[in-house]
Design a protein around this motif. Structure first.
Motif, PDB file in Angstrom:
ATOM      1  N   MET A  21       0.682  -1.304   0.014  1.00  0.00           N
ATOM      2  CA  MET A  21      -0.088   0.050   0.068  1.00  0.00           C
ATOM      3  C   MET A  21       0.922   1.273   0.183  1.00  0.00           C
ATOM      4  SD  MET A  21      -2.886   1.154   2.738  1.00  0.00           S
ATOM      5  CE  MET A  21      -3.576   2.679   2.554  1.00  0.00           C
ATOM      6  N   LYS A  22       0.725   2.218  -1.134  1.00  0.00           N
ATOM      7  CA  LYS A  22       1.427   3.151  -0.981  1.00  0.00           C
ATOM      8  C   LYS A  22       0.795   4.619  -0.470  1.00  0.00           C
ATOM      9  CE  LYS A  22       3.781   1.901  -5.135  1.00  0.00           C
ATOM     10  NZ  LYS A  22       2.842   1.207  -5.855  1.00  0.00           N
ATOM     11  N   PHE A  23       1.731   5.374   0.584  1.00  0.00           N
ATOM     12  CA  PHE A  23       1.213   6.497   1.205  1.00  0.00           C
ATOM     13  C   PHE A  23       1.890   7.691   0.562  1.00  0.00           C
ATOM     14  CE2 PHE A  23       0.352   3.211   4.319  1.00  0.00           C
ATOM     15  CZ  PHE A  23      -0.775   3.531   5.022  1.00  0.00           C
ATOM     16  N   GLY A  24       1.179   8.946   0.606  1.00  0.00           N
ATOM     17  CA  GLY A  24       1.890  10.105   0.143  1.00  0.00           C
ATOM     18  C   GLY A  24       1.631  11.024   1.283  1.00  0.00           C
ATOM     19  N   VAL A  25       2.796  11.651   1.615  1.00  0.00           N
ATOM     20  CA  VAL A  25       2.702  12.632   2.832  1.00  0.00           C
ATOM     21  C   VAL A  25       3.114  14.081   2.171  1.00  0.00           C
ATOM     22  CG1 VAL A  25       3.691  13.555   4.708  1.00  0.00           C
ATOM     23  CG2 VAL A  25       3.481  11.199   4.610  1.00  0.00           C
ATOM     24  N   VAL A  26       1.879  14.795   2.078  1.00  0.00           N
ATOM     25  CA  VAL A  26       1.980  16.304   1.503  1.00  0.00           C
ATOM     26  C   VAL A  26       2.801  17.094   2.434  1.00  0.00           C
ATOM     27  CG1 VAL A  26       0.331  18.026   0.587  1.00  0.00           C
ATOM     28  CG2 VAL A  26      -0.374  15.667   0.355  1.00  0.00           C
ATOM     29  N   VAL A  27       3.482  18.105   1.525  1.00  0.00           N
ATOM     30  CA  VAL A  27       4.303  19.075   2.252  1.00  0.00           C
ATOM     31  C   VAL A  27       3.897  20.242   1.810  1.00  0.00           C
ATOM     32  CG1 VAL A  27       6.653  19.637   3.012  1.00  0.00           C
ATOM     33  CG2 VAL A  27       6.296  17.312   2.401  1.00  0.00           C
ATOM     34  N   PHE A  28       3.585  21.131   2.593  1.00  0.00           N
ATOM     35  CA  PHE A  28       3.323  22.465   2.336  1.00  0.00           C
ATOM     36  C   PHE A  28       4.545  23.456   2.864  1.00  0.00           C
ATOM     37  CE2 PHE A  28      -1.063  20.703   2.576  1.00  0.00           C
ATOM     38  CZ  PHE A  28      -1.497  21.094   1.244  1.00  0.00           C
ATOM     39  N   VAL A  69       4.828  14.450  -1.219  1.00  0.00           N
ATOM     40  CA  VAL A  69       4.301  15.114  -2.353  1.00  0.00           C
ATOM     41  C   VAL A  69       4.154  16.520  -2.032  1.00  0.00           C
ATOM     42  CG1 VAL A  69       2.193  15.247  -3.568  1.00  0.00           C
ATOM     43  CG2 VAL A  69       2.675  13.031  -2.346  1.00  0.00           C
ATOM     44  N   TRP A  70       4.790  17.326  -2.994  1.00  0.00           N
ATOM     45  CA  TRP A  70       5.105  18.745  -2.822  1.00  0.00           C
ATOM     46  C   TRP A  70       3.621  19.234  -3.102  1.00  0.00           C
ATOM     47  CZ3 TRP A  70       7.215  22.047  -0.116  1.00  0.00           C
ATOM     48  CH2 TRP A  70       7.626  23.145  -0.688  1.00  0.00           C
ATOM     49  N   HIS A  71       3.072  20.464  -2.470  1.00  0.00           N
ATOM     50  CA  HIS A  71       1.979  21.016  -2.708  1.00  0.00           C
ATOM     51  C   HIS A  71       1.504  21.580  -3.998  1.00  0.00           C
ATOM     52  CE1 HIS A  71       3.243  25.523  -2.286  1.00  0.00           C
ATOM     53  NE2 HIS A  71       4.449  24.853  -2.357  1.00  0.00           N
ATOM     54  N   ARG A  72       2.662  21.615  -4.762  1.00  0.00           N
ATOM     55  CA  ARG A  72       2.171  22.115  -6.324  1.00  0.00           C
ATOM     56  C   ARG A  72       1.934  20.995  -7.060  1.00  0.00           C
ATOM     57  NH1 ARG A  72       2.786  27.323  -6.568  1.00  0.00           N
ATOM     58  NH2 ARG A  72       4.402  28.337  -5.500  1.00  0.00           N
ATOM     59  N   GLU A  73       2.198  19.627  -6.565  1.00  0.00           N
ATOM     60  CA  GLU A  73       1.855  18.659  -7.380  1.00  0.00           C
ATOM     61  C   GLU A  73       0.415  18.417  -7.744  1.00  0.00           C
ATOM     62  OE1 GLU A  73       4.009  15.095  -6.863  1.00  0.00           O
ATOM     63  OE2 GLU A  73       5.693  16.132  -6.211  1.00  0.00           O
ATOM     64  N   ARG A  74      -0.214  17.829  -8.883  1.00  0.00           N
ATOM     65  CA  ARG A  74      -1.459  17.510  -8.988  1.00  0.00           C
ATOM     66  C   ARG A  74      -1.604  16.134  -9.192  1.00  0.00           C
ATOM     67  NH1 ARG A  74      -4.815  21.837 -10.007  1.00  0.00           N
ATOM     68  NH2 ARG A  74      -3.838  23.732 -10.287  1.00  0.00           N
ATOM     69  N   ASP A  75      -0.500  15.422  -9.287  1.00  0.00           N
ATOM     70  CA  ASP A  75      -0.453  13.707  -9.889  1.00  0.00           C
ATOM     71  C   ASP A  75      -0.378  13.171  -8.469  1.00  0.00           C
ATOM     72  OD1 ASP A  75      -0.084  11.640 -10.745  1.00  0.00           O
ATOM     73  OD2 ASP A  75       1.892  11.808 -11.802  1.00  0.00           O
ATOM     74  N   LEU A  76      -1.500  12.493  -8.209  1.00  0.00           N
ATOM     75  CA  LEU A  76      -1.465  11.552  -6.898  1.00  0.00           C
ATOM     76  C   LEU A  76      -1.814  10.134  -7.465  1.00  0.00           C
ATOM     77  CD1 LEU A  76      -4.172  13.916  -4.877  1.00  0.00           C
ATOM     78  CD2 LEU A  76      -1.548  13.500  -4.744  1.00  0.00           C
ATOM     79  N   SER A  77      -1.410   9.734  -8.831  1.00  0.00           N
ATOM     80  CA  SER A  77      -1.476   8.577  -9.367  1.00  0.00           C
ATOM     81  C   SER A  77      -0.624   7.500  -8.428  1.00  0.00           C
ATOM     82  CB  SER A  77      -1.246   8.328 -10.710  1.00  0.00           C
ATOM     83  OG  SER A  77      -0.201   8.953 -11.144  1.00  0.00           O
ATOM     84  N   GLY A  78      -0.806   6.272  -8.572  1.00  0.00           N
ATOM     85  CA  GLY A  78      -0.125   5.381  -7.747  1.00  0.00           C
ATOM     86  C   GLY A  78      -0.095   5.455  -6.268  1.00  0.00           C
ATOM     87  N   LEU A  79      -0.592   6.288  -5.684  1.00  0.00           N
ATOM     88  CA  LEU A  79      -0.900   6.226  -3.954  1.00  0.00           C
ATOM     89  C   LEU A  79      -2.225   5.764  -3.573  1.00  0.00           C
ATOM     90  CD1 LEU A  79       0.306  10.120  -3.704  1.00  0.00           C
ATOM     91  CD2 LEU A  79       1.534   7.989  -3.181  1.00  0.00           C
ATOM     92  N   ASP A  80      -2.368   5.194  -2.675  1.00  0.00           N
ATOM     93  CA  ASP A  80      -3.694   4.867  -2.160  1.00  0.00           C
ATOM     94  C   ASP A  80      -4.109   5.566  -0.905  1.00  0.00           C
ATOM     95  OD1 ASP A  80      -3.568   1.983  -3.364  1.00  0.00           O
ATOM     96  OD2 ASP A  80      -1.634   1.779  -2.489  1.00  0.00           O
ATOM     97  N   CYS A  81      -3.284   6.138  -0.081  1.00  0.00           N
ATOM     98  CA  CYS A  81      -3.601   6.890   0.869  1.00  0.00           C
ATOM     99  C   CYS A  81      -2.767   8.293   0.978  1.00  0.00           C
ATOM    100  CB  CYS A  81      -3.510   6.210   2.281  1.00  0.00           C
ATOM    101  SG  CYS A  81      -3.966   7.143   3.835  1.00  0.00           S
ATOM    102  N   VAL A  82      -3.591   9.476   0.930  1.00  0.00           N
ATOM    103  CA  VAL A  82      -2.713  10.603   1.068  1.00  0.00           C
ATOM    104  C   VAL A  82      -3.031  11.193   2.274  1.00  0.00           C
ATOM    105  CG1 VAL A  82      -2.727  13.194   0.238  1.00  0.00           C
ATOM    106  CG2 VAL A  82      -2.871  11.037  -1.357  1.00  0.00           C
ATOM    107  N   ILE A  83      -1.973  11.786   2.974  1.00  0.00           N
ATOM    108  CA  ILE A  83      -1.758  12.375   4.480  1.00  0.00           C
ATOM    109  C   ILE A  83      -1.652  13.745   4.391  1.00  0.00           C
ATOM    110  CG2 ILE A  83      -0.698  12.367   6.602  1.00  0.00           C
ATOM    111  CD1 ILE A  83      -0.110   9.351   6.263  1.00  0.00           C
TER     112      ILE A  83
END
Lengths: 81, 237
Positions: B1-8, B32-46
């Motif tokens: 399971m792939k997680f993304g952690v958003v950074v502002f 995941v940098w805050h300017r990104e729009r591509d969340l493909s490949g992730l299952d859970c975004v934090i």
């Protein structure tokens, strides 16, 4: 053209900052002060000469970002001078 | 399971979440940098805690309109799940992904302390390892965590069982004294109607190892992990 946005907490939303300031004023001898509420002022320059067009743009800014309609009311007025 | 952690700019809990997912949960995770729009490949975004964009205007207001959060709506609609803690909860409310708003603590103080949360809804991807009424111990650290919603929104939250956590005493009693910030009806965490977006003011990532003083926060991430089924979708219960 410069417009001023006045943002206030909606009636019924508790303003804890306002209450704290009111208490501080009472300590300075202004115990007779009635309700006191804290808001925000945003002044923004919008290009063009039409007040109506400028208001419409600022309204849109308020809806999209400047105001949280769950907590706040706002009014827009031109800045004179 | 792939997680993304958003950074502002101004996020402060990103490294903590990354560490917990990677080193405690042993799952792949990326920033995941805050300017990104591509969340493909992730299952859970934090969406972690902090002070995104300095919390200028209102807490979470600017971040709530950022490219990555705009992409989050589609991500969730397409089957992903999202978790926002602290500033992340504020951002989710500001973006409209969750109802209501968070405002200045009623006590006017910044509160950094341990809280107890009673679990009300265990039929979400974030809580399926929990029992109804289970009390979790997790820290809070915020100045603007008072949850506010109008009567209509509150009724809708109840109708759809969207209130997940309430501040409570150690034995699970929902009392005024147990409410650290004045949140309406002691609300500490809610989900969207589908149950796929969780926002909460407490910090699960700061209660994920014994060395941190407790591991109750890990139960939320473990629930998410246990909810992902083989077809890539999430179990609701």
């Amino acid at each position: 053209m410069r417009l001023r946005v006045l943002i206030r907490l909606k009636p019924g939303i508790m303003d804890v900052q306002g209450t704290a300031i009111q208490r501080a004023l009472a300590g300075l001898g202004f115990g007779d002060v009635g309700d006191l509420r804290v808001g925000k002022v945003i002044e923004v320059d919008v290009p063009g000469d039409s007040v109506d067009a400028a208001r419409r743009r600022v309204d849109e800014m308020c809806r999209k970002l400047l105001v949280n309609p769950i907590l706040e009311d706002y009014a827009v007025e031109p800045v004179v001078g | 399971m792939k997680f993304g952690v958003v950074v502002f700019p101004g996020t402060w809990s990103d490294c903590d979440f990354h560490y917990v997912v990677s080193e405690v949960l042993h799952q792949p995770v990326k920033y995941v940098w805050h300017r990104e729009r591509d969340l493909s490949g992730l299952d859970c975004v934090i969406l972690p805690g902090g002070f995104s964009y300095g919390d200028y205007l209102r807490a979470g207001a600017v971040a709530g309109r950022s490219p990555v959060v705009e992409a989050l709506g589609d991500f969730v609609a397409n089957g992903g799940v999202a978790l926002g803690s602290c500033n992340g909860f504020q951002i989710l409310c500001e973006s409209g992904l969750l109802p209501g708003a968070l405002m200045r603590n009623e006590c006017l103080q910044y509160r950094c302390e341990t809280t107890h949360l009673v679990t009300e809804n265990v039929e979400t991807p974030f809580t399926r390892l929990l029992r109804p009424g289970q009390v979790l111990t997790m820290p809070i650290s915020h100045g603007e965590g008072k949850y506010q919603a109008d009567a209509e929104t509150l009724a809708r939250l109840k109708k759809h069982h969207q209130i997940v956590f309430r501040y409570a005493t150690a034995d699970g009693q929902v009392t005024r004294a147990a409410n650290p910030n004045g949140s309406i009806e002691n609300i500490a965490g809610i989900v969207n109607e589908e149950g796929t977006v969780l926002g909460l003011m407490p910090h699960p990532e700061r209660a994920s190892e014994t060395a941190m003083g407790g591991t109750d926060g890990l139960l939320i991430l473990q629930s998410v992990l246990g909810s992902l089924v083989e077809d890539g979708g999430f179990l609701k219960r």
